[in-house]
Design a protein around this motif. Sequence first.
Motif, PDB file in Angstrom:
ATOM      1  N   ALA A 198      19.535  21.315  43.017  1.00 58.02           N
ATOM      2  CA  ALA A 198      19.369  19.806  43.583  1.00 58.02           C
ATOM      3  C   ALA A 198      20.927  19.232  43.512  1.00 58.02           C
ATOM      4  CB  ALA A 198      18.380  19.105  43.297  1.00 58.02           C
ATOM      5  N   ILE A 199      21.259  19.527  42.064  1.00 58.26           N
ATOM      6  CA  ILE A 199      22.730  18.838  41.820  1.00 58.26           C
ATOM      7  C   ILE A 199      23.899  19.384  42.633  1.00 58.26           C
ATOM      8  CG2 ILE A 199      24.440  18.446  39.830  1.00 58.26           C
ATOM      9  CD1 ILE A 199      22.111  18.077  37.966  1.00 58.26           C
ATOM     10  N   GLU A 200      23.742  20.814  42.593  1.00 57.66           N
ATOM     11  CA  GLU A 200      24.729  21.452  43.706  1.00 57.66           C
ATOM     12  C   GLU A 200      24.821  21.231  44.983  1.00 57.66           C
ATOM     13  OE1 GLU A 200      26.960  23.307  42.252  1.00 57.66           O
ATOM     14  OE2 GLU A 200      26.302  23.141  39.961  1.00 57.66           O
ATOM     15  N   GLN A 201      23.769  20.926  45.364  1.00 56.33           N
ATOM     16  CA  GLN A 201      23.570  20.427  46.886  1.00 56.33           C
ATOM     17  C   GLN A 201      23.768  19.005  47.078  1.00 56.33           C
ATOM     18  OE1 GLN A 201      19.720  22.192  47.650  1.00 56.33           O
ATOM     19  NE2 GLN A 201      20.082  24.243  47.700  1.00 56.33           N
ATOM     20  N   GLY A 202      23.930  18.381  46.153  1.00 54.68           N
ATOM     21  CA  GLY A 202      24.033  16.784  46.287  1.00 54.68           C
ATOM     22  C   GLY A 202      22.686  15.968  46.531  1.00 54.68           C
ATOM     23  N   LYS A 203      21.530  16.490  46.290  1.00 55.28           N
ATOM     24  CA  LYS A 203      20.202  16.074  46.606  1.00 55.28           C
ATOM     25  C   LYS A 203      19.621  15.456  45.300  1.00 55.28           C
ATOM     26  CE  LYS A 203      19.518  19.169  50.490  1.00 55.28           C
ATOM     27  NZ  LYS A 203      18.679  20.017  51.132  1.00 55.28           N
ATOM     28  N   TYR A 204      20.152  15.643  44.297  1.00 51.15           N
ATOM     29  CA  TYR A 204      19.632  15.387  42.987  1.00 51.15           C
ATOM     30  C   TYR A 204      19.229  13.812  42.665  1.00 51.15           C
ATOM     31  CZ  TYR A 204      18.799  14.941  37.825  1.00 51.15           C
ATOM     32  OH  TYR A 204      18.332  14.665  36.547  1.00 51.15           O
ATOM     33  N   GLY A 205      18.324  13.191  42.119  1.00 52.91           N
ATOM     34  CA  GLY A 205      18.105  11.818  41.858  1.00 52.91           C
ATOM     35  C   GLY A 205      17.330  11.148  42.967  1.00 52.91           C
ATOM     36  N   LYS A 206      16.932  11.776  43.841  1.00 53.25           N
ATOM     37  CA  LYS A 206      16.197  11.281  44.975  1.00 53.25           C
ATOM     38  C   LYS A 206      14.739  11.552  44.834  1.00 53.25           C
ATOM     39  CE  LYS A 206      19.515   9.744  47.526  1.00 53.25           C
ATOM     40  NZ  LYS A 206      19.901   7.951  47.677  1.00 53.25           N
ATOM     41  N   CYS A 207      13.891  10.694  45.140  1.00 48.99           N
ATOM     42  CA  CYS A 207      12.352  11.084  45.073  1.00 48.99           C
ATOM     43  C   CYS A 207      12.100  11.806  46.111  1.00 48.99           C
ATOM     44  CB  CYS A 207      11.639   9.757  45.318  1.00 48.99           C
ATOM     45  SG  CYS A 207       9.874   9.885  45.041  1.00 48.99           S
ATOM     46  N   SER A 208      11.326  12.765  45.890  1.00 50.96           N
ATOM     47  CA  SER A 208      10.846  13.782  47.089  1.00 50.96           C
ATOM     48  C   SER A 208       9.584  13.422  47.819  1.00 50.96           C
ATOM     49  CB  SER A 208      10.424  15.304  46.292  1.00 50.96           C
ATOM     50  OG  SER A 208       9.208  14.991  45.588  1.00 50.96           O
TER      51      SER A 208
END
Length: 261
Positions: A86-96
């Motif tokens: 998710a960090i690599e895709q820029g999606k880290y830190g968001k609630c799913s």
Amino acid sequence: MLSSEQLSLLKKKLTERKKEVEEHISLNNHFGLHNDENFYDYVGEISIYDNHPADTGTELYEREKDIALNEVFEEELKEINEALQAIEQGKYGKCSVCGKDIPFERLEAVPFTEFCIDDTPDKIVSHTRPVEEEVLHPLYSKKHQTEVNGFDEEDSWQAVAEWGTSDSPSDYYDPKEHYDQVYLNSDEHIGYVEDFENFAGNDIDGKNVQIYPTTELEQLKDILDEEGIMTTFGDLKPYEENPYTEEYIEAHRDDNDLFDE
């Protein structure tokens, strides 16, 4: 929104934890679960036929614990890899669930989480209880409303405790004189309720009342003599000194004093 410094710090924590989990799994060889070895191989026995059931139960418990620990580590490794991806895709830190930003403080504590505190499934406390509790209950639980005069759970415990427990007379605030007195309600009457029931008897028709010489009778006499009374609840009315039977009632039914309160 996480800053670049915060994101770098969390990525470092995830990478370090991933290395630790992988090393742990590798050193333990997945707790021996990926070798397709059966239970006999695991305990180093050709056969467990002659083993004591308690020993076999212990080995089974340890095997079940290994399975649980292995699942925990593999699940954590899976979540760490997903977080790094998710960090690599820029999606880290968001609630799913809600899509909101997860606070840095929460990510710092649990860097591989994908839920905010409001949507995390871990906060759900299960109230599911074992089905056995529907029929089993503590011996002296207030939840057990059944009152019986027969041989119940408390009597079962007393019958077993009579043969000895881990308690000794010195373990009690009020020291006991003998080991026969160190279980719950050890002074409870067996087969009768009141003391007089132990030395008073009659036939099947309620007649031929007899008094049998027992230790309890002598103790009761001493107590009554010391207090100067006829019974433990006071003196009897004159008519109660006579045999209080159905025949006596019928013979004195016209006597109003007999039935006075």
